[in-house]
Write a protein that holds these residues in place. Structure first.
Motif, PDB file in Angstrom:
ATOM      1  N   ILE A   1      10.974  11.155   6.112  1.00 19.75           N
ATOM      2  CA  ILE A   1      10.881  10.912   4.677  1.00 19.75           C
ATOM      3  C   ILE A   1      10.365   9.496   4.499  1.00 19.75           C
ATOM      4  CG2 ILE A   1      12.117  10.778   2.483  1.00 19.75           C
ATOM      5  CD1 ILE A   1      14.157  12.737   3.609  1.00 19.75           C
ATOM      6  N   ARG A   2       9.238   9.364   3.818  1.00 24.57           N
ATOM      7  CA  ARG A   2       8.584   8.065   3.706  1.00 24.57           C
ATOM      8  C   ARG A   2       8.145   7.785   2.267  1.00 24.57           C
ATOM      9  NH1 ARG A   2      10.617   6.780   7.612  1.00 24.57           N
ATOM     10  NH2 ARG A   2       9.859   5.727   9.472  1.00 24.57           N
ATOM     11  N   ALA A   3       8.354   6.552   1.814  1.00 25.87           N
ATOM     12  CA  ALA A   3       7.831   6.090   0.532  1.00 25.87           C
ATOM     13  C   ALA A   3       6.680   5.125   0.810  1.00 25.87           C
ATOM     14  CB  ALA A   3       8.917   5.392  -0.279  1.00 25.87           C
ATOM     15  N   VAL A   4       5.561   5.318   0.143  1.00 24.85           N
ATOM     16  CA  VAL A   4       4.375   4.497   0.377  1.00 24.85           C
ATOM     17  C   VAL A   4       4.560   3.119  -0.256  1.00 24.85           C
ATOM     18  CG1 VAL A   4       1.916   4.237  -0.137  1.00 24.85           C
ATOM     19  CG2 VAL A   4       2.835   6.471   0.544  1.00 24.85           C
ATOM     20  N   ALA A   5       4.270   2.078   0.532  1.00 25.35           N
ATOM     21  CA  ALA A   5       4.257   0.705   0.014  1.00 25.35           C
ATOM     22  C   ALA A   5       2.815   0.280  -0.218  1.00 25.35           C
ATOM     23  CB  ALA A   5       4.988  -0.235   0.963  1.00 25.35           C
ATOM     24  N   ASP A   6       2.149  -0.245   0.810  1.00 27.52           N
ATOM     25  CA  ASP A   6       0.766  -0.704   0.625  1.00 27.52           C
ATOM     26  C   ASP A   6      -0.197   0.479   0.571  1.00 27.52           C
ATOM     27  OD1 ASP A   6       1.749  -0.754   3.441  1.00 27.52           O
ATOM     28  OD2 ASP A   6      -0.370  -0.986   3.906  1.00 27.52           O
ATOM     29  N   PRO A   7      -1.027   0.568  -0.467  1.00 29.33           N
ATOM     30  CA  PRO A   7      -1.954   1.703  -0.600  1.00 29.33           C
ATOM     31  C   PRO A   7      -3.132   1.586   0.353  1.00 29.33           C
ATOM     32  CG  PRO A   7      -2.273   0.158  -2.390  1.00 29.33           C
ATOM     33  CD  PRO A   7      -1.090  -0.339  -1.614  1.00 29.33           C
ATOM     34  N   ALA A   8      -3.889   2.667   0.472  1.00 30.80           N
ATOM     35  CA  ALA A   8      -4.940   2.766   1.479  1.00 30.80           C
ATOM     36  C   ALA A   8      -6.026   1.714   1.329  1.00 30.80           C
ATOM     37  CB  ALA A   8      -5.558   4.164   1.440  1.00 30.80           C
ATOM     38  N   GLU A   9      -6.353   1.339   0.108  1.00 31.26           N
ATOM     39  CA  GLU A   9      -7.483   0.432  -0.107  1.00 31.26           C
ATOM     40  C   GLU A   9      -7.109  -1.040   0.024  1.00 31.26           C
ATOM     41  OE1 GLU A   9      -5.485   0.658  -4.104  1.00 31.26           O
ATOM     42  OE2 GLU A   9      -5.939   2.041  -2.468  1.00 31.26           O
ATOM     43  N   ARG A  10      -5.847  -1.337   0.302  1.00 30.93           N
ATOM     44  CA  ARG A  10      -5.394  -2.720   0.295  1.00 30.93           C
ATOM     45  C   ARG A  10      -5.087  -3.208   1.707  1.00 30.93           C
ATOM     46  NH1 ARG A  10      -1.122  -3.326  -4.041  1.00 30.93           N
ATOM     47  NH2 ARG A  10      -2.952  -2.759  -5.293  1.00 30.93           N
ATOM     48  N   ALA A  11      -5.599  -4.380   2.057  1.00 26.58           N
ATOM     49  CA  ALA A  11      -5.306  -4.989   3.356  1.00 26.58           C
ATOM     50  C   ALA A  11      -3.959  -5.712   3.290  1.00 26.58           C
ATOM     51  CB  ALA A  11      -6.404  -5.975   3.736  1.00 26.58           C
ATOM     52  N   MET A  12      -3.231  -5.690   4.394  1.00 28.90           N
ATOM     53  CA  MET A  12      -1.973  -6.424   4.461  1.00 28.90           C
ATOM     54  C   MET A  12      -2.264  -7.885   4.774  1.00 28.90           C
ATOM     55  SD  MET A  12       0.617  -3.825   6.441  1.00 28.90           S
ATOM     56  CE  MET A  12       1.982  -4.957   6.190  1.00 28.90           C
ATOM     57  N   PRO A  13      -1.653  -8.825   4.064  1.00 31.12           N
ATOM     58  CA  PRO A  13      -1.874 -10.240   4.344  1.00 31.12           C
ATOM     59  C   PRO A  13      -1.260 -10.635   5.683  1.00 31.12           C
ATOM     60  CG  PRO A  13      -0.136  -9.966   2.733  1.00 31.12           C
ATOM     61  CD  PRO A  13      -0.730  -8.609   2.943  1.00 31.12           C
ATOM     62  N   PRO A  14      -1.810 -11.670   6.334  1.00 29.09           N
ATOM     63  CA  PRO A  14      -1.295 -12.070   7.661  1.00 29.09           C
ATOM     64  C   PRO A  14       0.202 -12.339   7.686  1.00 29.09           C
ATOM     65  CG  PRO A  14      -3.364 -13.179   7.195  1.00 29.09           C
ATOM     66  CD  PRO A  14      -2.980 -12.454   5.933  1.00 29.09           C
ATOM     67  N   ALA A  15       0.759 -12.898   6.601  1.00 30.56           N
ATOM     68  CA  ALA A  15       2.189 -13.211   6.578  1.00 30.56           C
ATOM     69  C   ALA A  15       3.050 -11.969   6.746  1.00 30.56           C
ATOM     70  CB  ALA A  15       2.546 -13.927   5.277  1.00 30.56           C
ATOM     71  N   ALA A  16       2.530 -10.815   6.340  1.00 31.97           N
ATOM     72  CA  ALA A  16       3.308  -9.575   6.429  1.00 31.97           C
ATOM     73  C   ALA A  16       3.325  -8.999   7.843  1.00 31.97           C
ATOM     74  CB  ALA A  16       2.740  -8.538   5.473  1.00 31.97           C
ATOM     75  N   LEU A  17       2.393  -9.426   8.674  1.00 27.27           N
ATOM     76  CA  LEU A  17       2.257  -8.822   9.994  1.00 27.27           C
ATOM     77  C   LEU A  17       3.365  -9.254  10.955  1.00 27.27           C
ATOM     78  CD1 LEU A  17      -1.611  -9.061  10.444  1.00 27.27           C
ATOM     79  CD2 LEU A  17      -0.240  -7.306   9.296  1.00 27.27           C
TER      80      LEU A  17
ATOM     81  N   VAL B   1       9.850   3.130   4.634  1.00 24.32           N
ATOM     82  CA  VAL B   1       8.596   2.937   3.920  1.00 24.32           C
ATOM     83  C   VAL B   1       7.424   3.145   4.870  1.00 24.32           C
ATOM     84  CG1 VAL B   1       9.640   1.350   2.273  1.00 24.32           C
ATOM     85  CG2 VAL B   1       8.561   0.440   4.340  1.00 24.32           C
ATOM     86  N   SER B   2       6.227   3.231   4.297  1.00 21.83           N
ATOM     87  CA  SER B   2       5.031   3.489   5.102  1.00 21.83           C
ATOM     88  C   SER B   2       3.822   2.859   4.430  1.00 21.83           C
ATOM     89  CB  SER B   2       4.805   5.002   5.253  1.00 21.83           C
ATOM     90  OG  SER B   2       4.574   5.585   3.974  1.00 21.83           O
ATOM     91  N   GLY B   3       2.733   2.807   5.171  1.00 21.54           N
ATOM     92  CA  GLY B   3       1.461   2.416   4.598  1.00 21.54           C
ATOM     93  C   GLY B   3       0.695   3.646   4.162  1.00 21.54           C
ATOM     94  N   GLY B   4      -0.015   3.546   3.073  1.00 26.02           N
ATOM     95  CA  GLY B   4      -0.791   4.681   2.593  1.00 26.02           C
ATOM     96  C   GLY B   4      -2.099   4.835   3.360  1.00 26.02           C
ATOM     97  N   LEU B   5      -2.438   6.067   3.705  1.00 24.18           N
ATOM     98  CA  LEU B   5      -3.729   6.385   4.319  1.00 24.18           C
ATOM     99  C   LEU B   5      -4.593   7.214   3.372  1.00 24.18           C
ATOM    100  CD1 LEU B   5      -2.675   7.345   7.973  1.00 24.18           C
ATOM    101  CD2 LEU B   5      -3.394   5.111   7.103  1.00 24.18           C
TER     102      LEU B   5
END
Length: 225
Positions: A149-165, A42-46
């Motif tokens: 090969i990557r599937a997008v999880a969090d989209p570009a406009e969304r911040a990741m919450p601290p718990a995910a870091l 998976v990946s983060g969206g840019l």
């Protein structure tokens, strides 16, 4: 671990969002005579146009140290994808069909919309992950084809919450204890964490429905059958 796609044996290694580990695993595979290296996950969206579940095939991996790119592999991925526009997007949007785009490899988590926007503007990368550039370096040194090969999880406009870091352990599994501790310290992040979970499931489902066909077509293009 070994698996098979058709008559092609596949060895699998888990790097746990660590570029150095991804490179070490890929170097071992190359030393054993691997015909090609693939980085899958998976990946983060840019790119703001990409929604959770969008599937990306990348022959080009951008990084701070420069692009890891071979036009020959890009041609192969284009040829494998172009005739097979996949309509199995989790969100039912044909614009999320598998496509060939650039991925940025980062050594740190890219968590904020501002960071994502800066990388998109500078590198033109559609998504970001923390493993592909490590594996790509190993493949480049060995002269082996490399594709991510990557599937997008969090989209570009969304911040990741601290718990995910701090949620990913070195073996790639989720550290539930770290997530719970973060939530106890900042319970207001729960809605954002639940939303990320929904997005991550969309990415996982997209990978499950699209990966097999992509691997088969890429194997044929790389003459690995």
């Amino acid at each position: 671990m070994r698996a098979c796609a058709g008559s092609t044996p596949i060895r699998v290694g888990v790097s746990g969002a660590r570029a150095a580990q991804a490179r070490a695993i890929a170097e071992g595979f190359c030393a054993d005579g691997a015909a090609a290296i693939l980085s899958v996950g998976v990946s983060g969206g840019l790119d703001p146009a990409l929604r959770p579940g969008a599937l990306i095939v990348a022959a080009r991996v951008a990084s701070q140290g420069g692009d890891l790119y071979d036009p020959a592999w890009a041609d192969l991925t284009d040829a494998a994808i172009a005739p097979h526009t996949d309509q199995h997007s989790t969100h039912g949007d044909a614009s999320d069909a598998a496509r060939v785009l650039c991925v940025y490899g980062s050594d740190v988590i890219v968590a904020s919309p501002e960071e994502k926007a800066a990388l998109f503007a500078r590198y033109g990368a559609a998504a970001v992950d923390m493993e592909s550039h490590g594996a790509a370096v190993a493949a480049k040194v060995a002269g082996s084809p490399f594709i991510a090969i990557r599937a997008v999880a969090d989209p570009a406009e969304r911040a990741m919450p601290p718990a995910a870091l701090t949620a990913v352990r070195e073996d790639g599994a989720t550290d539930l204890g770290a997530v719970v501790r973060s939530l106890l310290g900042a319970p207001t992040q729960l809605p954002a964490l639940l939303r990320l979970g929904v997005d991550a499931r969309a990415a996982d489902q997209r990978m499950r429905t699209g990966l097999g066909g992509l691997l088969g077509r890429l194997a044929l293009r790389l003459d690995l059958g």
